[in-house]
Design a protein around this motif. Structure first.
Motif, short mmCIF file in Angstrom:
data_model
loop_
_atom_site.label_atom_id
_atom_site.label_comp_id
_atom_site.label_asym_id
_atom_site.label_seq_id
_atom_site.Cartn_x
_atom_site.Cartn_y
_atom_site.Cartn_z
N GLY A 332 34.27 37.91 27.84
CA GLY A 332 35.47 38.15 28.63
C GLY A 332 36.26 36.87 28.81
N PHE A 333 37.53 37.01 29.18
CA PHE A 333 38.44 35.89 29.29
C PHE A 333 39.31 36.10 30.51
CE2 PHE A 333 42.09 33.59 26.74
CZ PHE A 333 42.05 32.54 27.62
N LEU A 334 39.25 35.18 31.47
CA LEU A 334 40.17 35.16 32.61
C LEU A 334 41.33 34.26 32.23
CD1 LEU A 334 41.07 35.67 35.51
CD2 LEU A 334 39.42 33.95 36.28
N THR A 335 42.53 34.83 32.05
CA THR A 335 43.62 34.13 31.41
C THR A 335 44.93 34.24 32.17
OG1 THR A 335 45.01 34.08 29.39
CG2 THR A 335 44.04 36.19 29.98
N HIS A 336 45.81 33.25 31.96
CA HIS A 336 47.16 33.25 32.53
C HIS A 336 48.11 34.14 31.73
CE1 HIS A 336 47.40 30.58 29.16
NE2 HIS A 336 48.65 30.28 29.36
N CYS A 337 47.65 34.72 30.64
CA CYS A 337 48.45 35.63 29.81
C CYS A 337 49.54 34.94 29.01
CB CYS A 337 49.08 36.75 30.64
SG CYS A 337 47.92 37.77 31.53
N GLY A 338 49.41 33.64 28.75
CA GLY A 338 50.27 33.04 27.75
C GLY A 338 50.02 33.74 26.42
N TRP A 339 51.06 33.86 25.57
CA TRP A 339 50.89 34.67 24.38
C TRP A 339 49.87 34.07 23.41
CZ3 TRP A 339 50.26 39.15 23.12
CH2 TRP A 339 50.29 39.58 21.80
N ASN A 340 49.85 32.75 23.24
CA ASN A 340 48.83 32.16 22.36
C ASN A 340 47.44 32.58 22.79
OD1 ASN A 340 50.65 30.84 20.77
ND2 ASN A 340 50.04 28.79 21.34
N SER A 341 47.13 32.40 24.07
CA SER A 341 45.79 32.75 24.57
C SER A 341 45.52 34.24 24.45
CB SER A 341 45.66 32.31 26.03
OG SER A 341 45.62 30.90 26.14
N SER A 342 46.52 35.05 24.76
CA SER A 342 46.34 36.50 24.67
C SER A 342 46.02 36.93 23.25
CB SER A 342 47.60 37.21 25.17
OG SER A 342 47.89 36.89 26.51
N LEU A 343 46.78 36.41 22.28
CA LEU A 343 46.58 36.79 20.89
C LEU A 343 45.26 36.24 20.35
CD1 LEU A 343 47.82 38.32 18.53
CD2 LEU A 343 49.01 36.22 17.87
N GLU A 344 44.88 35.05 20.78
CA GLU A 344 43.59 34.49 20.36
C GLU A 344 42.44 35.34 20.89
OE1 GLU A 344 43.72 30.44 21.63
OE2 GLU A 344 45.19 29.85 20.10
N SER A 345 42.59 35.85 22.11
CA SER A 345 41.56 36.72 22.67
C SER A 345 41.48 38.04 21.92
CB SER A 345 41.87 36.97 24.15
OG SER A 345 40.79 37.62 24.78
N ILE A 346 42.65 38.60 21.58
CA ILE A 346 42.69 39.85 20.80
C ILE A 346 42.01 39.65 19.45
CG2 ILE A 346 44.26 41.38 19.54
CD1 ILE A 346 46.22 40.99 21.96
N ALA A 347 42.35 38.56 18.78
CA ALA A 347 41.80 38.31 17.44
C ALA A 347 40.31 38.02 17.48
CB ALA A 347 42.55 37.16 16.77
N ALA A 348 39.80 37.59 18.64
CA ALA A 348 38.37 37.35 18.80
C ALA A 348 37.63 38.59 19.29
CB ALA A 348 38.14 36.18 19.76
N GLY A 349 38.37 39.63 19.67
CA GLY A 349 37.75 40.84 20.19
C GLY A 349 37.21 40.70 21.58
N VAL A 350 37.90 39.91 22.43
CA VAL A 350 37.43 39.63 23.79
C VAL A 350 38.40 40.23 24.80
CG1 VAL A 350 36.89 37.81 25.45
CG2 VAL A 350 36.29 37.51 23.04
N PRO A 351 37.98 41.17 25.66
CA PRO A 351 38.86 41.72 26.69
C PRO A 351 39.16 40.71 27.79
CG PRO A 351 36.65 42.58 26.94
CD PRO A 351 36.65 41.77 25.68
N VAL A 352 40.15 41.00 28.63
CA VAL A 352 40.68 39.98 29.53
C VAL A 352 40.85 40.48 30.96
CG1 VAL A 352 41.90 38.76 27.69
CG2 VAL A 352 43.08 40.57 28.94
N VAL A 353 40.75 39.51 31.90
CA VAL A 353 41.27 39.66 33.26
C VAL A 353 42.57 38.87 33.29
CG1 VAL A 353 40.97 39.12 35.70
CG2 VAL A 353 39.03 39.95 34.37
N THR A 354 43.64 39.48 33.78
CA THR A 354 44.98 38.88 33.70
C THR A 354 45.39 38.24 35.02
OG1 THR A 354 46.05 40.98 34.27
CG2 THR A 354 45.67 40.53 31.94
N TRP A 355 45.94 37.01 34.91
CA TRP A 355 46.41 36.26 36.09
C TRP A 355 47.72 35.54 35.70
CZ3 TRP A 355 42.53 33.68 39.87
CH2 TRP A 355 43.21 33.06 40.93
N PRO A 356 48.81 36.28 35.53
CA PRO A 356 50.07 35.67 35.11
C PRO A 356 50.74 34.90 36.23
CG PRO A 356 50.39 37.99 35.54
CD PRO A 356 48.92 37.73 35.72
N MET A 357 51.64 33.97 35.85
CA MET A 357 52.33 33.15 36.84
C MET A 357 53.82 33.00 36.60
SD MET A 357 49.35 30.30 37.42
CE MET A 357 48.27 30.86 36.13
N PHE A 358 54.26 32.83 35.34
CA PHE A 358 55.68 32.62 35.06
C PHE A 358 55.94 32.89 33.58
CE2 PHE A 358 53.41 28.55 34.98
CZ PHE A 358 53.68 28.10 33.71
#
Length: 457
Positions: A332-358
Motif C-alpha cells: 500500500g501507498f499513503l500518497t499526496h496524489c501527485g501524478w508521478n507518484s500515482s502513476l508509479e503506484s498504478i504501474a507497480a500494482g499498489v493501491p493507495v490511501v489518498t491525502w491531496p493538498m494542492f
C-alpha cells in the motif's frame, strides 16, 4: 538516416520541479530511442543530476544550461528548495526571464519541435517565430486535464453550493468547493500567468501526456474529441524511459518482510506539514500495526520517538521510490496524489490511501477513488499550499484508513485486483504494438513532417 535528410532535432524544456522534470527527462529518453537528436534545457543547479541519467545514450542527449539570473543568484533553482507559497509563485512568474536565453538556443540549433512546460507560455511565441512545433507538457493525466478545462479557468462564483458535480464529463464526479483552486483569492500576477498559459495552449500543436489510453479511455477521448485538443499519450514514461534510482539499504529491510505487508508513505518534494501534523502521522502509522517506510523532508523535526516499536523506518530526503513500490513486500501507498507518484503506484500494482493538498492532487484523488476504484481517502478537504491552513488529520483517522487499505476482506482485495490489472495494462501499453508505443511513433512522425516541410522550403 537517408542521405540529405536532416537529424530530427527536439528541445525538451521542463519546469524545475520533480513532478515535471523527472517525466520530461524520461520523455527525452523515449525520443532519443527513436533516433531524435534531443536537447534538454535545464538551469545550472539541475544539470549534473540530469546528466547522470542521460550520459549513456548514443548519440548523447545534449544538456543545455540556460541563464536565469533570478534564482541562480540565490542557488534556489528547483522548487523543492522553496518553503512558502509566495516563493513558489515568485519562482513560476520569474520563469519568463528565461526567454532571451531560450530564444538564442532555438535560433542556434533550429529544433523542429519543442516540448515545453505549461508554465512557459511564452515558448509558444518563440516556436511560432522560428517555425517549430510547440507541444505542451503538463505533468498530469487526461482526467485532470478535462477537469481543469471545466473548472480552473472559470470563476468559482459560478459554482453553486459547497459540494457540486463537475458538469459535462463522462463520470459523476463530486468535489468540495474548498478542494479547487480559487482564482479570486490568488495573486493577480499568478492569475494573469494562468490566462497566458491557457491562451498559449490553444495556439500550440498539441499536448504530451504521461498516461496510457487503457487507464482513462473516456477522458483521453473527451480531451481530443470534445475539448478538441491534439494529444499524445506516451506513458508510463518511466517504464521505458529508464529506471530512476537504484538499490538502497532500505531494500534489505524490505526483504525481511512478508509479501504485501508494508505501507510506503511519501508526500512528494513540495508538500510540507506542521509539527503537530507530523506527530499525528507518526502516531497513526505506529498504531496501525503495519510495518511502514516513511520518506520525510530532511528539514523536518519528525518525532522519531513516536516510532518506537521497530515496525517503521523513516527515510530522510531522497528514497528510490520506484524500487520501493515494486518490492514484493509493499502492499500500500499513503500518497499526496501527485501524478508521478500515482502513476508509479498504478504501474507497480499498489493501491493507495489518498491525502491531496494542492495543484492537481484533488483531481487525481477522484480518479483513483471514484473512477479507477483503487484508493480510499483519508478525508482532507482543503486546497492550500500553506501547511498551517490545513485541517489536522488525527492519528486515529490515519490508522483507520491504513487498516482498511492493508487489511483483509472483499473491499481491500477488490482494490488489489483492480490495481494488478492496471499494472499489466500499463506494461502492455509501452510494449511493441501497445497504445503508448504507437502514440510515441505518431508523435515522432508529426515532428518529422514539420521538419521535412521546413527543410524543403
Amino acid at each position: 538516416m537517408e542521405t540529405g535528410q536532416q537529424e530530427l532535432r527536439v528541445f525538451v524544456f521542463p519546469l524545475m520541479a520533480a513532478g515535471h522534470l523527472l517525466p520530461a527527462v524520461d520523455i527525452a529518453k523515449l525520443l532519443a530511442n527513436q533516433d531524435a537528436r534531443v536537447s534538454i534545457i535545464v538551469t545550472p543547479g539541475n544539470a549534473a543530476e540530469v546528466q547522470k541519467t542521460t550520459h549513456l545514450f548514443s548519440p548523447p542527449i545534449e544538456i543545455l544550461v540556460i541563464d536565469w539570473p533570478y534564482p541562480v543568484a540565490e542557488r534556489r533553482d528547483h522548487m523543492s528548495q522553496l518553503t512558502s507559497e509566495n516563493e513558489h509563485l515568485d519562482f513560476l512568474i520569474s520563469t519568463a526571464d528565461l526567454r532571451p536565453s531560450f530564444e538564442q538556443m532555438v535560433k542556434l540549433r533550429r529544433p523542429a519541435a519543442m516540448i515545453t512546460d505549461m508554465f512557459y507560455p511564452w515558448t509558444a511565441d518563440v516556436a511560432e517565430e522560428n517555425g517549430a512545433l510547440r507541444l505542451v507538457f503538463h505533468g498530469i493525466n487526461f482526467f485532470s486535464l478535462c477537469l481543469k478545462d471545466k473548472l480552473l479557468h472559470n470563476s468559482i462564483s459560478e459554482i453553486n453550493g459547497d459540494r457540486f458535480v463537475v458538469p459535462g464529463i463522462p463520470h459523476k464526479i463530486e468535489l468540495e468547493r474548498s478542494q479547487i483552486f480559487d482564482p479570486t483569492k490568488a495573486r493577480p500576477d499568478f492569475v494573469e500567468l494562468l490566462e497566458r498559459m491557457k491562451e498559449a495552449e490553444r495556439r500550440s500543436f498539441g499536448t504530451v501526456v504521461n498516461s496510457f489510453y487503457e487507464l482513462e479511455p473516456e477522458y483521453a477521448d473527451h480531451y481530443t474529441e470534445i475539448i478538441g485538443r491534439t494529444a499524445f499519450h506516451v506513458g508510463p514514461v518511466f517504464l521505458r524511459g529508464g529506471e530512476r534510482g537504484g538499490e538502497d539499504k532500505i531494500t534489505s529491510w524490505l526483504d525481511s518482510k512478508p509479501a504485501g505487508s508494508v505501507l510506503y508513505v511519501c508526500f512528494g518534494s513540495l508538500s510540507r506539514f506542521t509539527n503537530a501534523q507530523l506527530r499525528e502521522i507518526a502516531i497513526g502509522l505506529e498504531s496501525s500495526g503495519h510495518p511502514f517506510v516513511w520518506v520525510v523532508r530532511e528539514d523536518y523535526e519528525v518525532a522519531e520517538k513516536e516510532v518506537k516499536s521497530g515496525k517503521g523506518v523513516i527515510v530522510r530526503g531522497w528514497a528510490p521510490q520506484l524500487v520501493i513500490l515494486n518490492h514484493r513486500a509493499v502492499g500500500g501507498f499513503l500518497t499526496h496524489c501527485g501524478w508521478n507518484s500515482s502513476l508509479e503506484s498504478i504501474a507497480a500494482g499498489v493501491p493507495v490511501v489518498t491525502w491531496p493538498m494542492f495543484a492537481d492532487q484533488f483531481f487525481n484523488e477522484r480518479l483513483l477513488v471514484d473512477v479507477l476504484k483503487i484508493g480510499l481517502q483519508v478525508g482532507v478537504t482543503k486546497y492550500t499550499l500553506r501547511e498551517e491552513e490545513r485541517e489536522l488529520v488525527k492519528a486515529e483517522e490515519i490508522a483507520a484508513a491504513v487498516g482498511r487499505l492493508m487489511g483483509l476482506g472483499e473491499e481491500a482485495e477488490e482494490r488489489r485486483r483492480r490495481t494488478r490489472g492496471l499494472r499489466e495494462a500499463a506494461r502492455r501499453a509501452v510494449e511493441e504494438g501497445g497504445s503508448s508505443r504507437k502514440d510515441l511513433g505518431r508523435l515522432v512522425r508529426a515532428i518529422s513532417s514539420r521538419q521535412s516541410a521546413v527543410f524543403h522550403m
